[in-house]
Design a protein around this motif. Structure first.
Motif, PDB file in Angstrom:
ATOM      1  N   ARG A  97      -0.853  19.985  -5.423  1.00  0.00           N
ATOM      2  CA  ARG A  97      -1.785  20.034  -4.300  1.00  0.00           C
ATOM      3  C   ARG A  97      -2.308  18.635  -3.975  1.00  0.00           C
ATOM      4  N   THR A  98      -2.556  17.845  -4.996  1.00  0.00           N
ATOM      5  CA  THR A  98      -3.024  16.471  -4.769  1.00  0.00           C
ATOM      6  C   THR A  98      -2.006  15.667  -3.976  1.00  0.00           C
ATOM      7  N   VAL A  99      -0.729  15.882  -4.280  1.00  0.00           N
ATOM      8  CA  VAL A  99       0.322  15.174  -3.536  1.00  0.00           C
ATOM      9  C   VAL A  99       0.280  15.567  -2.062  1.00  0.00           C
ATOM     10  N   ILE A 100       0.064  16.860  -1.792  1.00  0.00           N
ATOM     11  CA  ILE A 100       0.054  17.329  -0.413  1.00  0.00           C
ATOM     12  C   ILE A 100      -1.193  16.857   0.332  1.00  0.00           C
ATOM     13  N   THR A 101      -2.322  16.832  -0.340  1.00  0.00           N
ATOM     14  CA  THR A 101      -3.571  16.495   0.353  1.00  0.00           C
ATOM     15  C   THR A 101      -3.843  14.999   0.420  1.00  0.00           C
ATOM     16  N   ARG A 102      -3.394  14.234  -0.594  1.00  0.00           N
ATOM     17  CA  ARG A 102      -3.718  12.804  -0.644  1.00  0.00           C
ATOM     18  C   ARG A 102      -2.521  11.901  -0.351  1.00  0.00           C
ATOM     19  N   TYR A 103      -1.336  12.344  -0.705  1.00  0.00           N
ATOM     20  CA  TYR A 103      -0.158  11.470  -0.620  1.00  0.00           C
ATOM     21  C   TYR A 103       0.956  12.129   0.189  1.00  0.00           C
ATOM     22  N   GLN A 104       0.562  12.737   1.296  1.00  0.00           N
ATOM     23  CA  GLN A 104       1.485  13.549   2.068  1.00  0.00           C
ATOM     24  C   GLN A 104       2.601  12.759   2.731  1.00  0.00           C
ATOM     25  N   VAL A 107       0.844  -1.198   0.000  1.00  0.00           N
ATOM     26  CA  VAL A 107       0.000   0.000   0.000  1.00  0.00           C
ATOM     27  C   VAL A 107       0.876   1.245   0.000  1.00  0.00           C
ATOM     28  N   ASP A 108       1.892   1.254   0.836  1.00  0.00           N
ATOM     29  CA  ASP A 108       2.790   2.408   0.890  1.00  0.00           C
ATOM     30  C   ASP A 108       3.483   2.631  -0.456  1.00  0.00           C
ATOM     31  N   LEU A 109       3.931   1.554  -1.075  1.00  0.00           N
ATOM     32  CA  LEU A 109       4.591   1.676  -2.368  1.00  0.00           C
ATOM     33  C   LEU A 109       3.626   2.146  -3.451  1.00  0.00           C
ATOM     34  N   THR A 110       2.381   1.699  -3.343  1.00  0.00           N
ATOM     35  CA  THR A 110       1.377   2.094  -4.334  1.00  0.00           C
ATOM     36  C   THR A 110       1.028   3.569  -4.199  1.00  0.00           C
ATOM     37  N   TYR A 111       0.874   4.041  -2.963  1.00  0.00           N
ATOM     38  CA  TYR A 111       0.651   5.474  -2.752  1.00  0.00           C
ATOM     39  C   TYR A 111       1.808   6.290  -3.333  1.00  0.00           C
ATOM     40  N   ARG A 142      -0.853  30.694   8.258  1.00  0.00           N
ATOM     41  CA  ARG A 142      -1.628  29.585   8.793  1.00  0.00           C
ATOM     42  C   ARG A 142      -3.034  29.507   8.213  1.00  0.00           C
ATOM     43  N   ALA A 143      -3.438  30.532   7.508  1.00  0.00           N
ATOM     44  CA  ALA A 143      -4.739  30.489   6.832  1.00  0.00           C
ATOM     45  C   ALA A 143      -4.640  29.834   5.461  1.00  0.00           C
ATOM     46  N   SER A 144      -3.422  29.565   5.006  1.00  0.00           N
ATOM     47  CA  SER A 144      -3.211  28.955   3.690  1.00  0.00           C
ATOM     48  C   SER A 144      -3.726  27.525   3.673  1.00  0.00           C
ATOM     49  N   TRP A 145      -4.170  27.076   2.508  1.00  0.00           N
ATOM     50  CA  TRP A 145      -4.619  25.686   2.370  1.00  0.00           C
ATOM     51  C   TRP A 145      -3.468  24.730   2.644  1.00  0.00           C
ATOM     52  N   ILE A 146      -2.236  25.184   2.382  1.00  0.00           N
ATOM     53  CA  ILE A 146      -1.071  24.318   2.602  1.00  0.00           C
ATOM     54  C   ILE A 146      -0.928  24.005   4.099  1.00  0.00           C
ATOM     55  N   SER A 147      -1.035  25.024   4.921  1.00  0.00           N
ATOM     56  CA  SER A 147      -0.938  24.821   6.374  1.00  0.00           C
ATOM     57  C   SER A 147      -2.084  23.954   6.879  1.00  0.00           C
ATOM     58  N   ARG A 148      -3.288  24.226   6.385  1.00  0.00           N
ATOM     59  CA  ARG A 148      -4.453  23.464   6.835  1.00  0.00           C
ATOM     60  C   ARG A 148      -4.335  21.994   6.429  1.00  0.00           C
ATOM     61  N   ALA A 149      -3.877  21.764   5.196  1.00  0.00           N
ATOM     62  CA  ALA A 149      -3.721  20.382   4.727  1.00  0.00           C
ATOM     63  C   ALA A 149      -2.656  19.663   5.538  1.00  0.00           C
ATOM     64  N   ALA A 181       1.546   9.123  -6.226  1.00  0.00           N
ATOM     65  CA  ALA A 181       2.084  10.468  -6.026  1.00  0.00           C
ATOM     66  C   ALA A 181       3.085  10.810  -7.129  1.00  0.00           C
ATOM     67  N   GLY A 182       3.874   9.831  -7.524  1.00  0.00           N
ATOM     68  CA  GLY A 182       4.834  10.042  -8.604  1.00  0.00           C
ATOM     69  C   GLY A 182       4.156  10.409  -9.908  1.00  0.00           C
ATOM     70  N   LYS A 183       2.986   9.829 -10.144  1.00  0.00           N
ATOM     71  CA  LYS A 183       2.219  10.160 -11.344  1.00  0.00           C
ATOM     72  C   LYS A 183       1.783  11.620 -11.313  1.00  0.00           C
TER      73      LYS A 183
END
Length: 284
Positions: free
Chosen positions: A205-212, A173-177, A272-279, A181-183
């Motif tokens: 953004r997808t990498v940060i929110t889904r594959y952090q 699972v870790d390798l698949t994630y 801290r209001a940025s989506w990056i911080s929240r994610a 993310a590489g894609k």
């Protein structure tokens, strides 16, 4: 005679060897009670134990292409016997061994549908997951099979958390994630190189929110700094760099981001209001 491998021994071996040992243990127990190519055999009615033991003989010799249709024939001629139930699973295993993944998945899913409460159903789920996992291609290609592999592996872990199958599936699972993310990184870089910054940001953004938790996170944060600086959105670029510096202070990606900001007289500074911080805070 094929050497029998106990579960404690097989867990230290490779996944394919582990599968072979686990499958043969179950198969040989039934065989004690009781070539051709992969095309369907011509119908010739035979006793169930004769058919099944011939299939086991082929399996023990590593003749998986010969074993698979024999197992199929057991079910076709004796569909209501205990041998038929086992034969479906062994056919799936045989197809898997020769990389006939479509047939392996069909047989394993058939076993799951017909015998959902069987003690060996976890093995069927595992074959399905591995059949998709071993078809994962490089990140430049379509990743639908990777998504299916991930769903299959996660289902093994969810349904059979204490099994040897789950232990191996968790690693995959870790390798698949990481692969997924590489894609996203691959596509994001492509957009970035063509100055399509918003499209690039969406991928990173997808990498940060889904594959952090993958190995691509540090680069994704740096690429966000690049894209936001190119768009003139300095506070988001500074936030990405600040989060990068806090979590990966010694990485080359932080050095690149720091230098990028310094060229414009800026420093990493988290909003801290940025989506990056929240994610980031939603995961850690």
């Amino acid at each position: 005679m094929v050497k029998r491998i106990s579960p404690s021994t097989s867990s230290s071996l490779g996944p394919r060897t582990m599968m072979r040992g686990l499958a043969l243990m179950a198969a040989l127990v039934l065989a004690a009670c009781g070539g051709p190519d992969s095309e369907e055999l011509a119908y010739e009615e035979r006793p169930v134990n004769e058919l099944y033991n011939e299939a086991i003989d082929e399996l023990e010799q590593g003749n998986y292409r010969a074993a698979a249709p024999l197992f199929d024939e057991v079910e076709r001629q004796h569909p209501y016997s205990i041998w038929a139930r086992r034969a479906i699973l062994m056919a799936a295993f045989s197809h898997y061994q020769v990389n006939d993944y479509d047939s392996a998945v069909i047989a394993a899913q058939r076993f799951i549908a017909l015998h959902p409460g069987n003690p060996d159903v976890g093995y069927a789920y595992y074959i399905v997951a591995l059949s998709f996992y071993e078809q994962i291609t490089d990140v430049a290609r379509d990743q639908r099979v990777t998504e299916r592999a991930l769903r299959g592996l996660e289902e093994v872990v969810r349904r059979f958390p204490d099994s040897e199958y789950a232990r191996d599936s968790r690693l995959k699972v870790d390798l698949t994630y990481d692969h997924l993310a590489g894609k996203e990184m691959h596509i994001g870089r492509w957009y970035l190189q063509r100055d399509q910054y918003v499209a690039a940001i969406n991928r990173f953004r997808t990498v940060i929110t889904r594959y952090q938790t993958t190995t691509h996170t540090a680069e994704a944060l740096h690429r966000l700094s690049e894209a936001y600086m190119a768009l003139g959105v300095a506070h988001e670029a500074q936030t990405a760099a600040a989060v990068l510096g806090y979590n990966y202070p010694g990485s080359e990606w932080y050095e690149y981001s720091y230098a990028l900001l310094a060229n414009d007289g800026l420093q990493p500074l988290e909003d801290r209001a940025s989506w990056i911080s929240r994610a980031w805070n939603s995961v850690f």
